[in-house]
Design an enzyme around this catalytic site. Structure first.
Site, PDB file in Angstrom:
ATOM      1  N   HIS A 123      -7.266   1.311  -6.722  1.00 39.72           N
ATOM      2  CA  HIS A 123      -7.318   0.598  -5.510  1.00 39.72           C
ATOM      3  C   HIS A 123      -8.345  -0.757  -5.892  1.00 39.72           C
ATOM      4  O   HIS A 123      -9.470  -0.609  -5.481  1.00 39.72           O
ATOM      5  CB  HIS A 123      -8.122   1.348  -4.503  1.00 39.72           C
ATOM      6  N   GLN A 156     -10.478  -2.991  -3.432  1.00 44.01           N
ATOM      7  CA  GLN A 156     -11.663  -2.555  -2.749  1.00 44.01           C
ATOM      8  C   GLN A 156     -12.971  -2.636  -3.847  1.00 44.01           C
ATOM      9  O   GLN A 156     -13.734  -2.854  -3.343  1.00 44.01           O
ATOM     10  CB  GLN A 156     -11.675  -0.816  -2.870  1.00 44.01           C
ATOM     11  N   ASP A 208     -17.083   8.646  -2.081  1.00 40.23           N
ATOM     12  CA  ASP A 208     -15.895   8.380  -1.323  1.00 40.23           C
ATOM     13  C   ASP A 208     -15.492   9.691  -0.744  1.00 40.23           C
ATOM     14  O   ASP A 208     -16.182  10.643  -1.059  1.00 40.23           O
ATOM     15  CB  ASP A 208     -14.715   7.919  -2.274  1.00 40.23           C
ATOM     16  N   ARG A 247     -14.084  -7.047   1.793  1.00 42.98           N
ATOM     17  CA  ARG A 247     -12.570  -6.725   1.624  1.00 42.98           C
ATOM     18  C   ARG A 247     -11.792  -8.056   2.073  1.00 42.98           C
ATOM     19  O   ARG A 247     -11.039  -8.487   1.345  1.00 42.98           O
ATOM     20  CB  ARG A 247     -12.065  -5.714   2.489  1.00 42.98           C
ATOM     21  N   CYS A 294     -16.491   3.062   0.332  1.00 43.14           N
ATOM     22  CA  CYS A 294     -15.300   2.189   0.678  1.00 43.14           C
ATOM     23  C   CYS A 294     -14.907   2.389   2.106  1.00 43.14           C
ATOM     24  O   CYS A 294     -14.223   1.542   2.754  1.00 43.14           O
ATOM     25  CB  CYS A 294     -14.055   2.477  -0.162  1.00 43.14           C
ATOM     26  N   ARG A 302       0.893  -1.283  -0.184  1.00 45.23           N
ATOM     27  CA  ARG A 302      -0.028   0.231  -0.025  1.00 45.23           C
ATOM     28  C   ARG A 302       1.017   1.302  -0.097  1.00 45.23           C
ATOM     29  O   ARG A 302       1.826   1.361   1.103  1.00 45.23           O
ATOM     30  CB  ARG A 302      -0.797  -0.153   1.254  1.00 45.23           C
TER      31      ARG A 302
END
Length: 308
Positions: free
Chosen positions: A134, A137, A225, A294, A266, A107
């Site tokens: 991402h 996700q 988001d 996830r 998310c 990450r």
């Protein structure tokens, strides 16, 4: 080497196989204590390095728990803990870690860091997030939608707000999973044209609509988001709030979507900024199913990369 770097870099068949595996693993665990290991323990004897140059809650916990549930061991590392944070090249770090571990999840900030790690590693590398995309996700998001409403192919997904890294992976997923996507947000925050063009080539409808009420007409899924990043300055935060306020997901906006439309985020969310608490806690919201998934989606991604 089987990496998982982006949704558009993984074949449609493999993506579908990952989701099928995720659902099967989730179903097999139903009713078991959360700490119980998976019966088949596919990662028994495997070591996974989890590298975090960015702070994380869901990514860190879900990957760590997933590795342990599958019988493997995880090693959580930060950029500050490693020579990576003190001048060692990404290439050298990749070569060294490959001698110790079976898989690297990273990450990080710049996409180039992830790509260089994958180029020089002799073990699989998984994209846990970059500033650009991402993918883990969005795999969880597709899994969540299909659990609640069936196949996502042919559905209409609307992204409201900032065309950020999570949005970019959603655009890529539209092309790979065959759903239509409408982006609604200010022009300054549009998704990258490269991603939009690539998805359109797959034959799905990719639309940019500035009017949020018009954008969500007929939507099966509405997604948003956060408007600001933890690294944004106060002036940047104020500017983004002014730009994005018309794109808040609230009851009025959701009323223009289909009656059975779902809402996703998310997380973490800034309640009553990009989305109201009424929507987050309402009957259309599946945000906590999404967060749980996830774990299941990433377990399947690890198995896919390791071939187990």
């Amino acid at each position: 080497m089987t990496h998982f770097l982006d949704i558009n870099k993984t074949s449609k068949d493999d993506l579908r196989g990952i989701l099928d595996m995720a659902l099967a693993m989730k179903t097999a665990r139903a009713g078991q204590p959360r700490g119980a290991p998976d019966q088949d323990r596919p990662l028994d004897g495997r070591m996974v390095a989890l590298i975090f140059e960015k702070p994380s809650t869901r990514t860190r916990v879900s990957f760590d728990v997933g590795v342990r549930q599958m019988g493997g061991q995880s090693m959580v590392l930060s950029g500050a803990d490693m020579q990576l944070g003190h001048g060692e090249t990404i290439a050298d770090t990749a070569r060294v870690l490959s001698r110790y571990v079976d898989l690297i999840m990273m990450r990080t900030f710049e996409e180039e860091t992830l790509l260089e790690m994958a180029e020089y590693a002799s073990v699989p590398v998984v994209n846990g997030l970059t500033n650009r995309t991402h993918p883990c996700q969005i795999m969880a998001d597709v899994l969540t939608y299909e659990e609640h409403r069936g196949p996502i192919a042919g559905r209409k997904v609307v992204w409201s707000g900032d065309g950020n890294n999570v949005c970019a992976s959603m655009v890529q997923a539209a092309g790979q999973f065959g759903f239509d996507l409408t982006f609604t947000g200010p022009s300054q925050l549009d998704p990258e044209a490269e991603f939009l063009g690539e998805a359109r080539k797959s034959g799905v409808n990719i639309t940019v609509e500035r009017d949020p009420m018009k954008a969500v007409e007929g939507a099966d899924l509405v997604v948003t988001d956060t408007w600001v990043s933890m690294h944004d300055s106060q002036s940047a935060r104020e500017r983004r709030h002014n730009q994005l306020r018309p794109y808040q997901v609230n009851d009025e906006l959701m009323s223009a979507a289909k009656p059975d439309a779902l809402f996703m985020h998310c997380l973490p969310a800034h309640r009553d900024e990009e989305v109201t608490s009424e929507v987050m806690d309402g009957p259309r919201s599946v945000i906590f199913d999404e967060a749980e998934n996830r774990l299941h989606a990433q377990k399947a991604i690890l198995r896919y990369c390791l071939g187990v």
